[in-house]
Design a protein around this motif. Structure first.
Motif, short mmCIF file in Angstrom:
data_model
loop_
_atom_site.label_atom_id
_atom_site.label_comp_id
_atom_site.label_asym_id
_atom_site.label_seq_id
_atom_site.Cartn_x
_atom_site.Cartn_y
_atom_site.Cartn_z
N ALA A 2 -9.62 -6.42 5.05
CA ALA A 2 -8.68 -6.40 3.82
C ALA A 2 -9.32 -5.87 2.74
O ALA A 2 -10.75 -6.37 2.32
N ASN A 81 -7.27 -10.41 -1.72
CA ASN A 81 -5.99 -10.26 -0.87
C ASN A 81 -4.83 -9.26 -1.57
O ASN A 81 -3.67 -9.77 -1.97
N SER A 84 -1.13 -8.31 -0.19
CA SER A 84 -0.30 -9.38 0.29
C SER A 84 0.04 -10.18 -0.98
O SER A 84 1.34 -10.58 -1.12
#
Length: 140
Positions: A2, A81, A84
């Motif tokens: 990620a 992150n 998301s």
């Protein structure tokens, strides 16, 4: 792996309705750092290129027309992150289904005019960010 960056556009409806500042404030308040940003307008050709993944779908022409109808704010955001977390912050595509307090619940007027774009994957975040910004335009 990620990445910690995502891409967003404040769409023509939210720009026209005067929500740039409030949306940017909510983005900053959620812990995102803006590492690239510009106020611009997409031509129909550029909007078509950006949304080429949707070509052939029933809403494509309407989407291109809408996205080239007025100025946008394009930005690359950084946070752990990022993809998301940003998708959570903006809420569902349909503002009627978006969680209370999300950007779309506050500023979107319809499924089509839903205030903001947010990348749906790390791969697309990189592609979409580089569509709008050269490496020299990004300040980490």
């Amino acid at each position: 792996m990620a990445t910690n960056r995502t891409f967003t556009m404040i769409k023509p409806d939210a720009v026209k309705n005067g929500h740039i500042g409030a949306i940017l404030e909510q983005i900053n308040g959620a812990g995102f750092r803006i590492v690239a940003m510009k106020y611009t307008q997409l031509s129909a050709e550029k909007a078509g290129e950006f949304y080429a993944v949707h070509k052939g779908r029933p809403f494509y022409d309407e989407l291109v027309t809408f996205m080239s109808s007025g100025p946008i704010v394009a930005a690359i955001l950084e946070k752990e992150n990022a993809v998301s977390d940003f998708r959570t912050l903006i809420g569902a595509t349909n503002p009627a289904e978006a969680a209370e307090g999300t950007i779309r619940s506050k500023y979107a007027t319809s499924i089509g005019e839903n205030a903001v774009h947010g990348s749906d994957s790390d791969e697309n975040a990189a592609i979409e960010g580089s569509f709008h910004f050269a490496g020299t335009d990004i300040f980490a």
